[in-house]
Motif scaffolding. Structure first.
Motif, PDB file in Angstrom:
ATOM      1  N   UNK A 122       7.756   2.699  -9.736  1.00  0.00           N
ATOM      2  CA  UNK A 122       9.444   2.260  -9.620  1.00  0.00           C
ATOM      3  C   UNK A 122       9.890   2.108  -8.791  1.00  0.00           C
ATOM      4  N   UNK A 123      10.103  -0.019  -7.966  1.00  0.00           N
ATOM      5  CA  UNK A 123      10.485   0.724  -6.630  1.00  0.00           C
ATOM      6  C   UNK A 123      11.362   1.441  -6.165  1.00  0.00           C
ATOM      7  N   UNK A 124      12.024   0.893  -5.037  1.00  0.00           N
ATOM      8  CA  UNK A 124      12.865   2.111  -4.026  1.00  0.00           C
ATOM      9  C   UNK A 124      14.039   1.049  -4.405  1.00  0.00           C
ATOM     10  N   UNK A 125      15.041   1.811  -4.785  1.00  0.00           N
ATOM     11  CA  UNK A 125      16.272   1.255  -4.676  1.00  0.00           C
ATOM     12  C   UNK A 125      16.984   0.710  -3.382  1.00  0.00           C
ATOM     13  N   UNK A 184       0.657  -1.271  -0.345  1.00  0.00           N
ATOM     14  CA  UNK A 184      -0.032  -0.057  -0.118  1.00  0.00           C
ATOM     15  C   UNK A 184       0.756   1.752  -0.010  1.00  0.00           C
ATOM     16  N   UNK A 185       1.729   1.523   0.898  1.00  0.00           N
ATOM     17  CA  UNK A 185       2.741   2.862   1.044  1.00  0.00           C
ATOM     18  C   UNK A 185       3.301   2.253  -0.373  1.00  0.00           C
ATOM     19  N   UNK A 186       3.721   0.926  -1.145  1.00  0.00           N
ATOM     20  CA  UNK A 186       4.709   1.501  -2.066  1.00  0.00           C
ATOM     21  C   UNK A 186       3.413   2.184  -3.717  1.00  0.00           C
ATOM     22  N   UNK A 187       1.957   1.842  -3.135  1.00  0.00           N
ATOM     23  CA  UNK A 187       1.163   2.299  -4.302  1.00  0.00           C
ATOM     24  C   UNK A 187       1.321   3.691  -4.012  1.00  0.00           C
ATOM     25  N   UNK A 188       1.337   4.243  -2.992  1.00  0.00           N
ATOM     26  CA  UNK A 188       0.732   5.411  -2.892  1.00  0.00           C
ATOM     27  C   UNK A 188       1.792   6.190  -2.440  1.00  0.00           C
ATOM     28  N   UNK A 189       2.610   5.829  -2.877  1.00  0.00           N
ATOM     29  CA  UNK A 189       3.961   7.274  -2.993  1.00  0.00           C
ATOM     30  C   UNK A 189       4.870   7.316  -1.415  1.00  0.00           C
ATOM     31  N   UNK A 190       4.764   6.422  -0.980  1.00  0.00           N
ATOM     32  CA  UNK A 190       4.863   6.420   0.184  1.00  0.00           C
ATOM     33  C   UNK A 190       6.057   5.455   0.804  1.00  0.00           C
ATOM     34  N   UNK A 191       6.911   4.933   0.101  1.00  0.00           N
ATOM     35  CA  UNK A 191       7.714   3.787  -0.285  1.00  0.00           C
ATOM     36  C   UNK A 191       9.176   4.497  -0.055  1.00  0.00           C
ATOM     37  N   UNK A 192       9.651   5.047  -0.005  1.00  0.00           N
ATOM     38  CA  UNK A 192      10.874   6.006  -0.338  1.00  0.00           C
ATOM     39  C   UNK A 192      12.465   4.390  -0.605  1.00  0.00           C
ATOM     40  N   UNK A 228     -19.400   5.472  -3.684  1.00  0.00           N
ATOM     41  CA  UNK A 228     -17.600   4.844  -3.899  1.00  0.00           C
ATOM     42  C   UNK A 228     -17.111   5.210  -5.583  1.00  0.00           C
ATOM     43  N   UNK A 229     -18.091   5.614  -6.436  1.00  0.00           N
ATOM     44  CA  UNK A 229     -16.497   5.950  -8.034  1.00  0.00           C
ATOM     45  C   UNK A 229     -16.486   7.643  -7.445  1.00  0.00           C
ATOM     46  N   UNK A 230     -16.803   8.232  -6.557  1.00  0.00           N
ATOM     47  CA  UNK A 230     -16.093   9.638  -6.219  1.00  0.00           C
ATOM     48  C   UNK A 230     -14.591   9.279  -5.621  1.00  0.00           C
ATOM     49  N   UNK A 231     -14.968   8.440  -4.290  1.00  0.00           N
ATOM     50  CA  UNK A 231     -14.424   7.199  -3.165  1.00  0.00           C
ATOM     51  C   UNK A 231     -13.132   6.924  -4.470  1.00  0.00           C
ATOM     52  N   UNK A 232     -13.263   6.571  -5.429  1.00  0.00           N
ATOM     53  CA  UNK A 232     -12.998   5.744  -5.973  1.00  0.00           C
ATOM     54  C   UNK A 232     -11.487   6.722  -7.024  1.00  0.00           C
ATOM     55  N   UNK A 233     -11.720   8.105  -7.724  1.00  0.00           N
ATOM     56  CA  UNK A 233     -11.826   8.413  -7.925  1.00  0.00           C
ATOM     57  C   UNK A 233     -10.991   9.555  -7.140  1.00  0.00           C
ATOM     58  N   UNK A 234     -10.993   9.997  -6.410  1.00  0.00           N
ATOM     59  CA  UNK A 234     -10.610  11.056  -5.402  1.00  0.00           C
ATOM     60  C   UNK A 234      -9.422  10.248  -4.497  1.00  0.00           C
ATOM     61  N   UNK A 235      -9.442   8.690  -4.557  1.00  0.00           N
ATOM     62  CA  UNK A 235      -7.656   8.305  -3.812  1.00  0.00           C
ATOM     63  C   UNK A 235      -6.970   8.089  -4.901  1.00  0.00           C
ATOM     64  N   UNK A 236      -7.392   8.275  -6.003  1.00  0.00           N
ATOM     65  CA  UNK A 236      -6.079   8.120  -7.762  1.00  0.00           C
ATOM     66  C   UNK A 236      -5.598   9.497  -7.628  1.00  0.00           C
ATOM     67  N   UNK A 237      -6.466  10.630  -7.169  1.00  0.00           N
ATOM     68  CA  UNK A 237      -5.789  11.614  -7.074  1.00  0.00           C
ATOM     69  C   UNK A 237      -4.694  12.695  -5.927  1.00  0.00           C
ATOM     70  N   UNK A 238      -4.534  10.886  -4.971  1.00  0.00           N
ATOM     71  CA  UNK A 238      -4.204  10.881  -4.134  1.00  0.00           C
ATOM     72  C   UNK A 238      -2.288  10.694  -4.287  1.00  0.00           C
ATOM     73  N   UNK A 239      -2.552   9.807  -5.307  1.00  0.00           N
ATOM     74  CA  UNK A 239      -1.046   9.212  -5.986  1.00  0.00           C
ATOM     75  C   UNK A 239      -0.668  10.091  -6.661  1.00  0.00           C
ATOM     76  N   UNK A 240       0.879   9.807  -6.649  1.00  0.00           N
ATOM     77  CA  UNK A 240       1.612  11.046  -7.529  1.00  0.00           C
ATOM     78  C   UNK A 240       1.668  11.570  -8.597  1.00  0.00           C
TER      79      UNK A 240
END
Length: 561
Positions: free
Chosen positions: A243-246, A177-185, A469-481
């Protein structure tokens, strides 16, 4: 009953009940609240041989003397538990099951689910003191073995590793989940950190075989071919188009850093080890039963799809199949029938394919609904959206109706103009190139940082649609980098491109129907039939799906290939 399953509503327990019922066994399922029956029904499992028993292993258990095999899959699995809460189920409850099983006159086996980081000798294989959960599992393992030996209960202990599959959102899922949301440097652990997996399907099949094997054995059930953690995360990252953290951070360093910095629960650190486990007995039983684990990489990819489809446990997938596929260099998220759809649904902004769920439930036949490249859950493509659409349609064997919303209408028109033999018609919902430059969201002057921080409720208010749920799904994606930035870039539009789309629409040689809301009428005549939905705005598929489905059915019908 052939079997009694304690913890039958849990992730492992419910899969075991399904497996036993599928094998024709009579199963008693111990539950506190019956969420099991609806789940089994949703999986297509025949529940005729199922008996629901209301029971709580922390309390006195009901009599059921005809049981032959007893499975204890009940556990309190979470990090940060209070020790009393953990022990109530994992120690006291486990011993209650032993005492209950000891009174069964026809008992063949008690199968106790322990953990792969618990050793038969009672030692902890790592150098980090276990937290409340793991400590309680260790104590429970020793106590169950001792009590069974005292009371003569025939015992088998199964030690599964990280169990993955639909519905598993704890442990390794948090890292994904952290990887998906850009929170796994960076990755915790080192290059040889081994976090083995086993699929819940294989584990359920294995458990079903255990009572027929000789008692007294312990089975470490895990996939020895699971790649080291950096490679494991790399496999999932590539599948998702990320991109996976290196870099890695040693566990010893993580232990010294405050949790506010690491964002890691200290209890999870003891699972980051290079240790290997004694799997010979489990492999022998599996081989004798003809059981084979799916390849680890395939299992990880399938699980990643499940995690994203369920939004890591916060939503329910609206259709199957689903998953990431390679389309013109973009790891594209798609839902539905990839090869024989009756309708292909292409979303507008700032939404994703989930926005079509209310409509898809109201139209006949299979649909294909992808997230556009670089938007929603799909990675950006290396080429144009036209090349992406060409590749998306290349395996389609039918002549579907292409249904597009807003900014997706222009590429659909271009595809139909170039390939009139590939589609049976177009339905353009609120086509942006026929409206004033930029839909309402673009004209609002919304910037990417603001869009990225927007809650689902606020996004719904901005769009003028229900907060579902459809708008919640879109909002979740907009939070991703990157996603919000690409949405804002696409919303700016191109005046020359709008003119070209209008001109090309007049040359399309397939039936075209334009559908718009009465409060969002096109400003430019299109030369094709247009239907208005009274009271609807720019997003009629979210506000008036029933009316849209009716008009969609009248517009055209899919033609088989």
């Amino acid at each position: 009953m052939d079997a009694m399953v304690f913890g039958a509503t849990g992730f492992i327990g419910r899969s075991l009940v399904a497996e036993l019922l599928t094998r024709g066994q009579r199963v008693a399922a111990a539950v506190r609240n019956d969420t099991l029956t609806p789940w089994l029904t949703s999986q297509g499992v025949d529940i005729e041989r199922l008996e629901i028993v209301t029971a709580d292993i922390t309390r006195p258990l009901p009599e059921l003397p005809e049981v032959r095999d007893v499975y204890n899959t009940a556990a309190r699995f979470a990090f940060g538990l209070d020790s009393r809460e953990a022990r109530a189920v994992n120690v006291t409850g486990a011993l209650n099951v032993v005492e209950w099983a000891a009174g069964l006159p026809e008992l063949r086996r008690l199968v106790h689910i322990s953990g792969y980081r618990v050793s038969a000798a009672g030692g902890h294989p790592g150098d980090i003191a276990p937290g409340a959960y793991e400590a309680s599992k260790l104590e429970g393992d020793l106590a169950v073995r001792a009590r069974c030996q005292e009371s003569g209960v025939p015992l088998s202990v199964v030690n599964p590793s990280t169990v993955i599959g639909p519905g598993q959102y704890i442990g390794l899922a948090g890292l994904v989940g952290d990887l998906w949301n850009g929170k796994l440097p960076v990755l915790p652990g080192g290059p040889d950190t081994f976090v083995p997996i086993v699929t819940v399907g294989h584990l359920a099949r294995f458990l079903a075989e255990v009572p027929a094997a000789p008692p007294g054995e312990s089975y470490w059930v895990l996939d020895d071919t699971t790649p080291p953690l950096p490679e494991l995360i790399g496999t999932i990252a590539y599948h998702m188009g990320l991109r996976a953290p290196r870099r890695t951070v040693p566990v010893a360093l993580l232990r010294r850093l405050p949790r506010t910095v690491t964002r890691a629960d200290p209890e999870t650190l003891s699972f980051l080890s290079a240790d290997r486990y004694p799997t010979a007995s489990a492999h022998a039983l599996a081989a004798g039963a003809g059981l084979e684990m799916p390849p680890a990489a395939d299992a990880l990819r399938a699980w990643a799809d499940d995690l994203v489809a369920a939004r890591f446990g916060t939503a329910s997938p609206w259709s199957k199949p689903y998953g990431f596929r390679d389309v013109a260099g973009s790891r594209t998220w798609m839902t539905g029938e990839r090869y024989s759809p009756g309708h292909v649904l292409l979303h507008g902004l700032p939404l994703n394919a989930d926005s079509w769920a209310p409509l898809a439930a109201r139209i006949p036949g299979p649909v294909l609904a992808p997230d556009l490249p670089g938007l929603g859950r799909s990675a950006a493509a290396t080429g144009s959206v036209d090349a992406w659409l060409e590749d998306l349609m290349s395996p389609v064997r039918t002549r579907p109706v292409l249904v597009a919303h807003s900014l997706a209408c222009a590429p659909v028109v271009r595809f139909a103009a170039a390939h009139p033999d590939r589609v049976s018609g177009l339905v353009l919902v609120s086509p942006s190139f026929l409206q004033a430059p930029g839909p309402r969201l673009a004209r609002s002057g919304l910037a990417a940082p603001m869009l990225r921080r927007m809650s689902a409720a606020r996004l719904a208010r901005t769009l003028g649609v229900p907060a579902g749920a459809e708008v919640a799904s879109a909002a979740a994606d907009l939070h991703r980098p990157g996603v919000a930035r690409r949405v804002v870039t696409a919303l700016r539009g191109d005046a020359a491109e709008r003119d070209r789309s209008r001109t090309l629409l007049g040359r399309v040689d397939v039936p075209v129907r334009i559908i718009a809301g009465s409060t969002d009428r096109p400003l430019v005549a299109a030369g094709h039939p247009m239907t208005e939905i009274e009271g609807a705005g720019h997003y009629p598929h979210l506000t008036h799906p029933t009316q849209l489905a009716r008009h969609l059915g009248a517009a055209s019908a899919p033609v088989g290939g």
